[in-house]
Design an enzyme around this catalytic site. Structure first.
Site, PDB file in Angstrom:
ATOM      1  N   LYS A  25     -10.120   2.429  -2.207  1.00  0.00           N
ATOM      2  CA  LYS A  25     -10.317   1.853  -0.876  1.00  0.00           C
ATOM      3  C   LYS A  25     -11.656   2.295  -0.279  1.00  0.00           C
ATOM      4  O   LYS A  25     -11.954   3.490  -0.209  1.00  0.00           O
ATOM      5  CB  LYS A  25      -9.161   2.284   0.020  1.00  0.00           C
ATOM      6  CG  LYS A  25      -9.116   1.662   1.403  1.00  0.00           C
ATOM      7  CD  LYS A  25      -7.824   2.086   2.083  1.00  0.00           C
ATOM      8  CE  LYS A  25      -7.659   1.509   3.466  1.00  0.00           C
ATOM      9  NZ  LYS A  25      -6.362   1.902   4.065  1.00  0.00           N
ATOM     10  N   CYS A  32      -5.770  -2.826   2.609  1.00  0.00           N
ATOM     11  CA  CYS A  32      -5.491  -2.667   4.035  1.00  0.00           C
ATOM     12  C   CYS A  32      -6.734  -2.759   4.915  1.00  0.00           C
ATOM     13  O   CYS A  32      -7.219  -3.855   5.157  1.00  0.00           O
ATOM     14  CB  CYS A  32      -4.717  -1.377   4.279  1.00  0.00           C
ATOM     15  SG  CYS A  32      -3.787  -1.393   5.841  1.00  0.00           S
ATOM     16  N   GLU A  84       0.828  -1.202   0.000  1.00  0.00           N
ATOM     17  CA  GLU A  84       0.000   0.000   0.000  1.00  0.00           C
ATOM     18  C   GLU A  84       0.870   1.262   0.000  1.00  0.00           C
ATOM     19  O   GLU A  84       1.833   1.377   0.747  1.00  0.00           O
ATOM     20  CB  GLU A  84      -0.892  -0.005   1.236  1.00  0.00           C
ATOM     21  CG  GLU A  84      -1.859   1.164   1.304  1.00  0.00           C
ATOM     22  CD  GLU A  84      -2.694   1.159   2.585  1.00  0.00           C
ATOM     23  OE1 GLU A  84      -3.744   1.831   2.596  1.00  0.00           O
ATOM     24  OE2 GLU A  84      -2.290   0.497   3.571  1.00  0.00           O
TER      25      GLU A  84
END
Length: 290
Positions: free
Chosen positions: A117, A154, A44
Site C-alpha cells: 500500500k 483502501c 483488506e
C-alpha cells in the site's frame, strides 16, 4: 477477442480469533469458486479485526512474512480450486518494518508477488502510519491465468494517480481490498451517506477515466467505534454498477466481466489516445504555489 472472466468478492465481518477469520475467508473462497469464480478478492487485512483504530504495540504480533504461513495456505487453496486469490495481509518485512500488503496467488497456486500500500492514512480511527511503512515496490500489475489485474489498497482509492498508473501498466481490472466505515458517534445520517457516496463515486470515476473494471471489497460489522459499511461493488468501464453489496450482511458474489466490452469502450472513448503527457509535469509537485 472474446474474453470473459468471473470475479468473486468476499465481504465478511471479523472477530479477534485469527484462525476463525482465515477459515471464514477460505469458506468464502470455496463458495465463490463453486459459483464459478475464477478470481476471488478478499477485503483488506482479512485475518484480523481492523487493529489500526488504536496505537498499540501488541498489534504488531499480528504481522507475518509474505510469502509466509497465510500465503502458503492460500496457495494450496488456489491450486485446489483453480482460482486466483487476492489476499490482503499485515506484512512483517523485518524487525520494526511493516507494510499493508496484498499478495496474489495464481490459479495453479503460484505466488505471483505482492503490492505494498502506497498511501497511508492517519486519522481518528485509522492510525495506519503507526503500523505501516509506505510501499516501495511501486504500482503493480499481475498477469494471472484469467486476466491482467492491478491491486490498490483502501486509501489508495482516493488517488486518481494510482489508478491511472496501474491502468497504464496494462491492468484490465482494478481490485481494491478495503476497510472503511462510519464512526458510530456520527449521528448525522446525511454526513454518513455522503461519505459512502464519495467513496463509491471516486472509484467509479477510476473505472471511467481508465476504461477498466473496478472491484472494491469492504468488510462489514461493528468493530470498536467503526461500523464498517460493506457496500462492496463492481463497476463497469463506463462507471455503471454491475453489483452492489448490502451495507450490513456478509456476502459472497460472483460477477462475469466482459473484457472485450472494455476494449470497445477504450476504442470509442479514447482517453489514453488524447492524453497530453507533455503537459503533466506539474503533477509531481506537492503543491503548485509558483
Amino acid at each position: 477477442m472474446n474474453k470473459k472472466v468471473n470475479v468473486g468478492l468476499v465481504q465478511m465481518s471479523n472477530v479477534a480469533d485469527v484462525e476463525a477469520n482465515i477459515q471464514k475467508a477460505e469458506a468464502g473462497i470455496r463458495e465463490a469458486a463453486a459459483k464459478g469464480a475464477q478470481i476471488v478478492c478478499l477485503q483488506e487485512l482479512f485475518t484480523s479485526l481492523y487493529f489500526c483504530d488504536v496505537e498499540d504495540h501488541h498489534n504488531f504480533s499480528l504481522a507475518e512474512s509474505i510469502p509466509g504461513p497465510t500465503t502458503d495456505r492460500m496457495s494450496k487453496l488456489a491450486a485446489e480450486l483453480g482460482v486466483v486469490i487476492v489476499a490482503s495481509l499485515f506484512e512483517k518485512r523485518a524487525a520494526g518494518l511493516y507494510h499493508n500488503t496484498t499478495a496474489v496467488l495464481d490459479a495453479d497456486g503460484t505466488y505471483l508477488g505482492k503490492y505494498r500500500k502506497m498511501h497511508i492514512p492517519d486519522d481518528p480511527g485509522y492510525y495506519e502510519k503507526f503500523y505501516f511503512t509506505p510501499g516501495d515496490l511501486g504500482y503493480k500489475v499481475f498477469d494471472t491465468k484469467f486476466a491482467k489485474i492491478g491491486i490498490l489498497i483502501c486509501w489508495d482509492q482516493w488517488y486518481p494517480e494510482a489508478s491511472r498508473i496501474t491502468a497504464l501498466m496494462g491492468a484490465e481490472i482494478l481490485f481494491y481490498p478495503t476497510a472503511i466505515g462510519w464512526d458510530v458517534n456520527e449521528t448525522d445520517a446525511q454526513v454518513n451517506q455522503e461519505q459512502y457516496d464519495a467513496w463509491q463515486t471516486i472509484q467509479r470515476s477510476h473505472a471511467v477515466a481508465n476504461g477498466v473494471y473496478v472491484v472494491s471489497v469492504n468488510r462489514v460489522g461493528r468493530e470498536a467505534d467503526q461500523q464498517f459499511w460493506g457496500g462492496s461493488f463492481i463497476a463497469k468501464p463506463h462507471g455503471g454498477l454491475l453489483y452492489l453489496a448490502p451495507h450490513e450482511a456478509e456476502t459472497v458474489h460472483v460477477q462475469e466481466l466482459d473484457l472485450e466490452a472494455a476494449d470497445r469502450i477504450r476504442t470509442t472513448w479514447p482517453y489514453f489516445r488524447d492524453r497530453r503527457i507533455d503537459s503533466y509535469q506539474p503533477i509531481t509537485k506537492r503543491f503548485i504555489d509558483e
